[in-house]
Design an enzyme around this catalytic site. Structure first.
Site, PDB file in Angstrom:
ATOM      1  CB  ALA A 184      -0.919  -0.002   1.219  1.00  0.00           C
ATOM      2  CB  THR A 185       2.629   3.106  -2.441  1.00  0.00           C
ATOM      3  OG1 THR A 185       3.339   1.872  -2.375  1.00  0.00           O
ATOM      4  CG2 THR A 185       3.594   4.257  -2.428  1.00  0.00           C
ATOM      5  CB  CYS A 238       6.598  11.166   0.770  1.00  0.00           C
ATOM      6  SG  CYS A 238       7.467   9.630   0.368  1.00  0.00           S
TER       7      CYS A 238
END
Length: 451
Positions: A184-185, A238
Protein backbone atom coordinates in the site's frame (compact mmCIF):
# COMPACT_ATOMS: atom_id res chain seq x y z
CA UNK A 1 -14.89 -8.28 -14.50
CA UNK A 2 -15.26 -8.69 -10.74
CA UNK A 3 -12.38 -8.48 -8.31
CA UNK A 4 -12.95 -12.12 -7.39
CA UNK A 5 -12.54 -13.13 -11.05
CA UNK A 6 -9.33 -11.09 -11.32
CA UNK A 7 -7.92 -12.78 -8.23
CA UNK A 8 -8.84 -16.21 -9.60
CA UNK A 9 -7.06 -15.47 -12.88
CA UNK A 10 -4.07 -14.08 -11.02
CA UNK A 11 -3.78 -17.20 -8.88
CA UNK A 12 -3.81 -19.45 -11.94
CA UNK A 13 -1.06 -17.41 -13.60
CA UNK A 14 1.03 -17.34 -10.44
CA UNK A 15 0.83 -21.12 -10.07
CA UNK A 16 2.20 -21.49 -13.61
CA UNK A 17 5.06 -19.15 -12.71
CA UNK A 18 5.68 -20.56 -9.23
CA UNK A 19 8.59 -22.76 -10.25
CA UNK A 20 10.14 -20.41 -12.81
CA UNK A 21 13.93 -20.35 -12.86
CA UNK A 22 16.00 -17.43 -11.61
CA UNK A 23 16.71 -16.49 -15.22
CA UNK A 24 12.99 -16.44 -16.05
CA UNK A 25 12.08 -14.40 -12.99
CA UNK A 26 14.83 -11.94 -13.81
CA UNK A 27 13.70 -11.68 -17.42
CA UNK A 28 10.17 -10.81 -16.31
CA UNK A 29 11.36 -8.18 -13.82
CA UNK A 30 13.74 -6.68 -16.36
CA UNK A 31 11.01 -6.47 -18.99
CA UNK A 32 8.70 -4.25 -16.95
CA UNK A 33 11.54 -1.92 -15.97
CA UNK A 34 12.80 -1.71 -19.57
CA UNK A 35 9.30 -0.96 -20.85
CA UNK A 36 9.15 2.14 -18.64
CA UNK A 37 12.71 3.17 -19.52
CA UNK A 38 12.06 2.89 -23.26
CA UNK A 39 8.79 4.84 -23.04
CA UNK A 40 9.78 7.43 -20.44
CA UNK A 41 8.74 10.49 -22.45
CA UNK A 42 5.30 9.15 -23.33
CA UNK A 43 4.65 7.82 -19.83
CA UNK A 44 5.91 10.99 -18.18
CA UNK A 45 3.54 13.09 -20.26
CA UNK A 46 0.63 10.75 -19.50
CA UNK A 47 1.44 10.91 -15.78
CA UNK A 48 1.12 14.71 -15.83
CA UNK A 49 -2.11 14.53 -17.84
CA UNK A 50 -3.67 11.75 -15.76
CA UNK A 51 -2.75 13.02 -12.29
CA UNK A 52 -2.93 16.73 -13.15
CA UNK A 53 0.07 17.41 -10.92
CA UNK A 54 3.85 17.54 -11.06
CA UNK A 55 5.95 18.61 -14.04
CA UNK A 56 6.87 16.89 -17.28
CA UNK A 57 10.66 17.14 -17.10
CA UNK A 58 10.85 15.53 -13.68
CA UNK A 59 8.25 12.86 -14.49
CA UNK A 60 10.35 11.77 -17.47
CA UNK A 61 13.54 11.81 -15.38
CA UNK A 62 11.81 9.75 -12.71
CA UNK A 63 10.70 7.13 -15.25
CA UNK A 64 14.21 6.80 -16.65
CA UNK A 65 16.15 6.93 -13.41
CA UNK A 66 13.94 4.70 -11.27
CA UNK A 67 13.56 2.01 -13.92
CA UNK A 68 17.33 1.80 -14.44
CA UNK A 69 18.17 2.00 -10.73
CA UNK A 70 15.67 -0.63 -9.68
CA UNK A 71 16.64 -3.14 -12.36
CA UNK A 72 20.34 -2.57 -11.68
CA UNK A 73 19.69 -3.36 -8.02
CA UNK A 74 17.64 -6.46 -8.79
CA UNK A 75 19.63 -8.11 -11.54
CA UNK A 76 22.29 -9.91 -9.51
CA UNK A 77 20.18 -10.86 -6.49
CA UNK A 78 19.02 -14.41 -5.71
CA UNK A 79 15.27 -14.81 -5.29
CA UNK A 80 14.71 -18.39 -6.50
CA UNK A 81 15.58 -21.70 -4.86
CA UNK A 82 18.49 -21.86 -2.43
CA UNK A 83 19.53 -18.28 -1.77
CA UNK A 84 21.83 -18.84 1.19
CA UNK A 85 24.01 -21.65 2.53
CA UNK A 86 25.13 -21.14 6.14
CA UNK A 87 27.82 -23.77 6.44
CA UNK A 88 28.76 -22.82 10.00
CA UNK A 89 25.18 -23.43 11.15
CA UNK A 90 24.43 -26.24 8.66
CA UNK A 91 21.36 -24.44 7.34
CA UNK A 92 19.88 -23.59 3.98
CA UNK A 93 17.51 -20.75 3.08
CA UNK A 94 15.11 -21.36 0.19
CA UNK A 95 13.13 -18.51 -1.39
CA UNK A 96 9.50 -19.07 -2.35
CA UNK A 97 6.79 -16.76 -3.67
CA UNK A 98 3.97 -15.34 -1.56
CA UNK A 99 1.29 -15.59 -4.25
CA UNK A 100 -0.92 -12.73 -5.42
CA UNK A 101 0.31 -9.22 -4.58
CA UNK A 102 -2.28 -6.44 -4.30
CA UNK A 103 -0.62 -3.16 -5.26
CA UNK A 104 -2.39 0.10 -4.36
CA UNK A 105 -1.17 2.91 -6.59
CA UNK A 106 -1.16 6.61 -5.55
CA UNK A 107 -1.89 9.53 -7.87
CA UNK A 108 1.49 11.07 -7.01
CA UNK A 109 3.46 8.23 -8.61
CA UNK A 110 1.27 6.64 -11.30
CA UNK A 111 4.10 5.12 -13.38
CA UNK A 112 7.13 4.18 -11.30
CA UNK A 113 5.19 2.74 -8.35
CA UNK A 114 3.37 0.10 -10.44
CA UNK A 115 6.61 -0.59 -12.31
CA UNK A 116 8.55 -0.98 -9.07
CA UNK A 117 5.97 -3.23 -7.40
CA UNK A 118 5.55 -5.34 -10.53
CA UNK A 119 9.31 -5.80 -10.81
CA UNK A 120 9.59 -6.84 -7.15
CA UNK A 121 6.64 -9.22 -7.51
CA UNK A 122 7.88 -10.88 -10.68
CA UNK A 123 11.45 -11.12 -9.39
CA UNK A 124 10.05 -13.31 -6.59
CA UNK A 125 7.65 -15.27 -8.88
CA UNK A 126 4.46 -13.64 -7.62
CA UNK A 127 1.61 -12.19 -9.64
CA UNK A 128 0.36 -8.64 -9.09
CA UNK A 129 -2.98 -6.84 -9.35
CA UNK A 130 -3.02 -3.04 -9.42
CA UNK A 131 -5.68 -0.92 -7.76
CA UNK A 132 -5.05 2.63 -9.02
CA UNK A 133 -6.11 5.95 -7.56
CA UNK A 134 -8.79 7.56 -9.79
CA UNK A 135 -6.19 10.10 -10.93
CA UNK A 136 -3.78 7.31 -11.90
CA UNK A 137 -6.19 5.11 -13.85
CA UNK A 138 -5.03 5.88 -17.41
CA UNK A 139 -1.38 5.38 -16.53
CA UNK A 140 -1.91 2.13 -14.68
CA UNK A 141 -4.20 0.65 -17.33
CA UNK A 142 -1.69 1.44 -20.06
CA UNK A 143 1.19 0.06 -18.01
CA UNK A 144 -0.77 -3.12 -17.36
CA UNK A 145 -1.24 -3.60 -21.12
CA UNK A 146 2.44 -2.87 -21.77
CA UNK A 147 3.64 -5.27 -19.08
CA UNK A 148 1.31 -8.00 -20.29
CA UNK A 149 2.63 -7.60 -23.83
CA UNK A 150 6.22 -7.93 -22.61
CA UNK A 151 5.37 -11.04 -20.57
CA UNK A 152 3.69 -12.63 -23.58
CA UNK A 153 6.83 -12.03 -25.65
CA UNK A 154 8.77 -14.02 -23.06
CA UNK A 155 6.24 -16.84 -23.07
CA UNK A 156 5.00 -16.12 -19.53
CA UNK A 157 1.33 -15.89 -18.48
CA UNK A 158 -0.02 -12.41 -19.22
CA UNK A 159 -2.27 -12.61 -16.17
CA UNK A 160 0.78 -12.26 -13.95
CA UNK A 161 -0.10 -8.55 -14.22
CA UNK A 162 -3.72 -7.41 -13.92
CA UNK A 163 -5.54 -4.19 -13.07
CA UNK A 164 -8.90 -3.35 -11.51
CA UNK A 165 -10.87 -1.44 -14.12
CA UNK A 166 -13.01 0.40 -11.59
CA UNK A 167 -10.94 0.90 -8.45
CA UNK A 168 -13.54 1.89 -5.88
CA UNK A 169 -12.95 1.75 -2.14
CA UNK A 170 -15.06 -1.41 -2.02
CA UNK A 171 -13.14 -3.07 -4.87
CA UNK A 172 -9.81 -2.19 -3.31
CA UNK A 173 -10.96 -3.69 -0.02
CA UNK A 174 -12.04 -6.88 -1.80
CA UNK A 175 -8.68 -7.08 -3.53
CA UNK A 176 -6.73 -6.68 -0.30
CA UNK A 177 -8.74 -9.32 1.51
CA UNK A 178 -8.46 -11.77 -1.40
CA UNK A 179 -4.78 -11.31 -2.23
CA UNK A 180 -1.95 -12.97 -0.33
CA UNK A 181 -0.13 -9.73 0.52
CA UNK A 182 -0.72 -6.02 -0.07
CA UNK A 183 1.74 -3.27 -0.90
CA UNK A 184 0.00 0.00 0.00
CA UNK A 185 1.64 3.19 -1.26
CA UNK A 186 -0.37 6.36 -0.73
CA UNK A 187 -2.54 8.18 1.78
CA UNK A 188 -2.79 7.12 5.39
CA UNK A 189 -6.49 6.15 5.21
CA UNK A 190 -5.70 3.68 2.44
CA UNK A 191 -2.67 2.34 4.29
CA UNK A 192 -4.76 1.84 7.43
CA UNK A 193 -7.35 -0.07 5.37
CA UNK A 194 -4.58 -2.33 4.06
CA UNK A 195 -3.42 -3.13 7.57
CA UNK A 196 -7.03 -3.88 8.53
CA UNK A 197 -7.67 -6.23 5.59
CA UNK A 198 -6.89 -9.43 7.48
CA UNK A 199 -3.93 -10.19 5.20
CA UNK A 200 -0.25 -9.26 5.47
CA UNK A 201 0.37 -5.68 4.35
CA UNK A 202 3.39 -3.52 3.61
CA UNK A 203 2.27 0.07 3.97
CA UNK A 204 3.99 3.43 4.17
CA UNK A 205 3.95 6.20 6.76
CA UNK A 206 3.43 9.92 6.38
CA UNK A 207 6.37 12.03 5.35
CA UNK A 208 7.50 15.34 6.84
CA UNK A 209 11.23 15.40 6.21
CA UNK A 210 13.14 17.65 8.59
CA UNK A 211 16.45 19.07 7.41
CA UNK A 212 19.28 20.62 9.41
CA UNK A 213 22.24 22.62 8.12
CA UNK A 214 25.36 22.51 10.28
CA UNK A 215 27.64 25.54 10.65
CA UNK A 216 30.59 23.81 8.96
CA UNK A 217 29.10 23.27 5.49
CA UNK A 218 29.25 25.27 2.27
CA UNK A 219 25.95 27.17 2.44
CA UNK A 220 25.65 27.52 -1.33
CA UNK A 221 26.00 23.77 -1.83
CA UNK A 222 23.54 22.98 0.95
CA UNK A 223 21.02 25.48 -0.42
CA UNK A 224 21.25 24.02 -3.93
CA UNK A 225 20.76 20.46 -2.71
CA UNK A 226 17.80 21.37 -0.52
CA UNK A 227 16.09 23.26 -3.34
CA UNK A 228 16.74 20.38 -5.74
CA UNK A 229 15.11 17.91 -3.38
CA UNK A 230 12.20 20.16 -2.47
CA UNK A 231 11.36 21.32 -6.00
CA UNK A 232 11.58 17.95 -7.78
CA UNK A 233 8.27 17.10 -9.47
CA UNK A 234 6.75 20.22 -7.90
CA UNK A 235 7.25 18.91 -4.37
CA UNK A 236 5.18 15.73 -4.74
CA UNK A 237 7.87 13.42 -3.36
CA UNK A 238 7.30 12.43 0.27
CA UNK A 239 11.09 12.52 0.73
CA UNK A 240 11.23 16.22 -0.13
CA UNK A 241 12.65 18.56 2.52
CA UNK A 242 9.82 20.24 4.47
CA UNK A 243 11.49 22.28 7.23
CA UNK A 244 15.08 23.53 7.26
CA UNK A 245 16.92 24.50 10.44
CA UNK A 246 19.99 26.72 10.08
CA UNK A 247 22.45 28.34 12.54
CA UNK A 248 21.13 31.67 13.77
CA UNK A 249 24.35 33.48 12.90
CA UNK A 250 24.14 32.22 9.29
CA UNK A 251 20.40 32.53 8.75
CA UNK A 252 20.53 35.70 6.61
CA UNK A 253 23.42 34.46 4.50
CA UNK A 254 21.71 31.11 3.96
CA UNK A 255 18.47 32.78 2.83
CA UNK A 256 20.47 34.81 0.32
CA UNK A 257 22.05 31.62 -1.00
CA UNK A 258 18.57 30.09 -1.34
CA UNK A 259 17.50 33.13 -3.36
CA UNK A 260 20.54 32.77 -5.65
CA UNK A 261 19.48 29.18 -6.30
CA UNK A 262 15.97 30.19 -7.40
CA UNK A 263 14.02 30.34 -4.14
CA UNK A 264 11.49 33.09 -3.45
CA UNK A 265 11.61 34.22 0.18
CA UNK A 266 8.35 35.31 1.79
CA UNK A 267 8.79 37.06 5.12
CA UNK A 268 6.16 39.81 5.26
CA UNK A 269 3.80 38.75 8.10
CA UNK A 270 0.66 39.29 6.01
CA UNK A 271 2.03 37.24 3.11
CA UNK A 272 3.20 34.46 5.44
CA UNK A 273 -0.29 34.28 6.93
CA UNK A 274 -1.83 34.25 3.45
CA UNK A 275 0.36 31.29 2.55
CA UNK A 276 -0.66 29.45 5.72
CA UNK A 277 -4.31 29.89 4.86
CA UNK A 278 -3.72 28.92 1.23
CA UNK A 279 -1.94 25.71 2.19
CA UNK A 280 -4.13 24.76 5.15
CA UNK A 281 -7.47 26.57 4.64
CA UNK A 282 -9.42 24.49 7.16
CA UNK A 283 -6.55 23.01 9.13
CA UNK A 284 -6.10 20.25 6.56
CA UNK A 285 -3.69 20.46 3.63
CA UNK A 286 -5.41 21.83 0.52
CA UNK A 287 -5.70 19.36 -2.37
CA UNK A 288 -5.83 22.32 -4.76
CA UNK A 289 -2.11 23.09 -4.35
CA UNK A 290 -0.81 19.52 -4.49
CA UNK A 291 1.88 19.28 -7.15
CA UNK A 292 1.56 22.88 -8.36
CA UNK A 293 4.68 24.92 -9.05
CA UNK A 294 5.87 27.65 -6.68
CA UNK A 295 4.28 30.50 -8.62
CA UNK A 296 0.98 28.62 -8.84
CA UNK A 297 0.95 27.95 -5.09
CA UNK A 298 1.64 31.62 -4.37
CA UNK A 299 -1.02 32.78 -6.80
CA UNK A 300 -3.57 30.49 -5.22
CA UNK A 301 -2.80 32.07 -1.85
CA UNK A 302 -3.19 35.59 -3.26
CA UNK A 303 0.54 36.36 -3.18
CA UNK A 304 1.68 38.34 -6.21
CA UNK A 305 5.01 39.06 -7.87
CA UNK A 306 6.39 35.51 -7.54
CA UNK A 307 8.38 34.81 -10.74
CA UNK A 308 7.11 31.99 -12.95
CA UNK A 309 10.52 30.31 -12.72
CA UNK A 310 10.75 30.36 -8.92
CA UNK A 311 11.84 26.89 -7.80
CA UNK A 312 10.54 26.94 -4.24
CA UNK A 313 8.86 29.26 -1.75
CA UNK A 314 10.84 29.71 1.47
CA UNK A 315 8.89 30.93 4.47
CA UNK A 316 9.84 31.40 8.14
CA UNK A 317 7.84 29.30 10.59
CA UNK A 318 6.76 30.90 13.84
CA UNK A 319 6.99 27.79 16.03
CA UNK A 320 7.69 24.07 15.88
CA UNK A 321 5.31 21.12 16.18
CA UNK A 322 1.67 22.08 16.54
CA UNK A 323 2.65 25.74 16.91
CA UNK A 324 2.61 26.41 13.16
CA UNK A 325 1.01 24.47 10.29
CA UNK A 326 3.97 25.45 8.12
CA UNK A 327 5.94 22.76 9.98
CA UNK A 328 3.68 20.05 8.58
CA UNK A 329 4.06 18.09 5.33
CA UNK A 330 3.35 20.19 2.24
CA UNK A 331 3.02 18.34 -1.09
CA UNK A 332 4.15 21.36 -3.10
CA UNK A 333 7.43 23.31 -3.41
CA UNK A 334 7.21 25.19 -0.10
CA UNK A 335 9.87 24.87 2.58
CA UNK A 336 9.69 26.33 6.08
CA UNK A 337 12.82 27.71 7.68
CA UNK A 338 13.85 28.33 11.29
CA UNK A 339 17.05 29.33 13.11
CA UNK A 340 18.76 27.52 15.98
CA UNK A 341 21.42 28.50 18.52
CA UNK A 342 23.15 25.13 18.91
CA UNK A 343 23.11 21.99 16.78
CA UNK A 344 21.51 20.10 19.66
CA UNK A 345 18.73 22.67 19.82
CA UNK A 346 18.18 22.37 16.07
CA UNK A 347 17.86 18.59 16.36
CA UNK A 348 15.41 19.02 19.24
CA UNK A 349 13.29 21.25 17.00
CA UNK A 350 13.32 18.56 14.31
CA UNK A 351 12.21 15.99 16.88
CA UNK A 352 9.32 18.21 17.96
CA UNK A 353 8.10 18.51 14.36
CA UNK A 354 8.42 14.76 13.80
CA UNK A 355 6.47 14.00 16.96
CA UNK A 356 3.66 16.12 15.56
CA UNK A 357 3.82 14.67 12.02
CA UNK A 358 6.12 12.41 10.03
CA UNK A 359 7.70 10.30 12.75
CA UNK A 360 9.44 7.26 11.29
CA UNK A 361 10.01 8.60 7.78
CA UNK A 362 13.25 10.51 7.13
CA UNK A 363 15.51 13.40 8.01
CA UNK A 364 18.23 15.17 6.06
CA UNK A 365 21.52 16.38 7.58
CA UNK A 366 24.01 18.70 5.91
CA UNK A 367 27.17 18.42 8.00
CA UNK A 368 30.86 17.55 7.80
CA UNK A 369 30.87 16.52 11.45
CA UNK A 370 30.32 12.75 11.83
CA UNK A 371 29.45 13.16 15.50
CA UNK A 372 26.70 15.62 14.64
CA UNK A 373 25.33 13.30 11.95
CA UNK A 374 25.25 10.42 14.41
CA UNK A 375 23.68 12.62 17.09
CA UNK A 376 20.82 13.56 14.74
CA UNK A 377 20.41 9.91 13.71
CA UNK A 378 20.26 8.79 17.35
CA UNK A 379 17.83 11.47 18.45
CA UNK A 380 15.33 11.30 15.56
CA UNK A 381 12.96 8.32 15.30
CA UNK A 382 13.25 7.84 11.53
CA UNK A 383 14.18 5.04 9.13
CA UNK A 384 16.37 7.13 6.80
CA UNK A 385 19.00 9.78 7.46
CA UNK A 386 20.09 11.38 4.19
CA UNK A 387 23.49 13.08 4.54
CA UNK A 388 24.76 15.91 2.32
CA UNK A 389 22.38 15.01 -0.51
CA UNK A 390 19.02 16.23 -1.86
CA UNK A 391 16.66 14.11 0.23
CA UNK A 392 13.79 14.37 -2.24
CA UNK A 393 15.76 12.70 -5.04
CA UNK A 394 18.10 10.33 -3.20
CA UNK A 395 16.40 8.83 -0.11
CA UNK A 396 14.58 6.37 -2.36
CA UNK A 397 17.86 5.14 -3.82
CA UNK A 398 20.56 6.85 -5.88
CA UNK A 399 23.68 5.87 -7.84
CA UNK A 400 25.60 7.83 -5.21
CA UNK A 401 24.32 6.20 -2.01
CA UNK A 402 23.47 2.82 -0.53
CA UNK A 403 19.73 3.23 -0.04
CA UNK A 404 17.76 0.45 -1.74
CA UNK A 405 16.09 1.83 -4.90
CA UNK A 406 12.33 1.86 -4.40
CA UNK A 407 9.14 3.89 -4.52
CA UNK A 408 7.70 2.56 -1.26
CA UNK A 409 9.17 3.79 2.02
CA UNK A 410 8.47 1.96 5.27
CA UNK A 411 8.46 3.95 8.51
CA UNK A 412 8.60 1.18 11.08
CA UNK A 413 6.47 1.08 14.20
CA UNK A 414 6.95 4.85 14.55
CA UNK A 415 4.82 5.34 11.43
CA UNK A 416 2.47 2.41 12.21
CA UNK A 417 4.15 0.32 9.51
CA UNK A 418 5.07 -3.36 9.46
CA UNK A 419 8.57 -2.70 8.09
CA UNK A 420 11.27 -0.08 8.34
CA UNK A 421 13.35 0.88 5.35
CA UNK A 422 12.96 0.80 1.58
CA UNK A 423 10.66 -1.83 0.07
CA UNK A 424 12.33 -4.29 -2.29
CA UNK A 425 11.92 -7.78 -3.73
CA UNK A 426 12.96 -9.54 -0.51
CA UNK A 427 9.85 -8.24 1.24
CA UNK A 428 7.75 -10.29 -1.22
CA UNK A 429 9.18 -13.75 -0.72
CA UNK A 430 8.72 -16.43 1.89
CA UNK A 431 11.79 -18.26 3.12
CA UNK A 432 11.99 -21.94 4.03
CA UNK A 433 14.85 -22.68 6.40
CA UNK A 434 16.42 -26.15 6.41
CA UNK A 435 18.42 -27.15 9.47
CA UNK A 436 20.82 -30.13 9.76
CA UNK A 437 22.35 -31.30 13.02
CA UNK A 438 25.68 -29.62 13.73
CA UNK A 439 28.75 -31.85 14.03
CA UNK A 440 29.51 -30.22 17.34
CA UNK A 441 27.14 -28.63 19.80
CA UNK A 442 26.83 -24.87 19.43
CA UNK A 443 25.85 -24.68 23.11
CA UNK A 444 28.61 -24.25 25.71
CA UNK A 445 28.57 -26.01 29.03
CA UNK A 446 25.29 -25.14 30.75
CA UNK A 447 27.06 -23.66 33.74
CA UNK A 448 29.11 -21.37 31.49
CA UNK A 449 26.06 -19.84 29.77
CA UNK A 450 25.43 -17.51 32.69
CA UNK A 451 29.01 -16.40 33.15
Amino acid sequence: MTVEELIARSKVAQKKFEFATQEQADAAARAVCKAVYDNAEMLGALAVEDSRMGNLKDKIAKCRNKSALIWNDLKDKKSVGIINRMEDRRMLEIAKPMGVVASLIPSTNPVVTPMSNAAFALKTRNSVIFSPHPRATKCVKLLTEMFRTELAKLGFPEDLVLCIENATIENSASLMSGADVTVATGGMAMVKAAYSSGKPALGVGQGNVQCIVDDDVDLAEAAEKIITGRSFDNGLICLGEQCVFVPKNKYTVFVEEMKKQGAFYIDAPEAVDQLRKGLFPDGAFSRVVVGRNAAGVAEGAGIKDVPADARVLVVPAAATGSGDVLCREKLCPVVAIMAYDTFEQGVAMMVENLEHEGKGHSICVHSNNPEHVQYAALQCSVCRVVVNQPSGTTGGGSPNNGFVPTTTLGCGSWGNNSFSGNLSYFHLMNITRVGYPCEESVMPDMDQVWQ
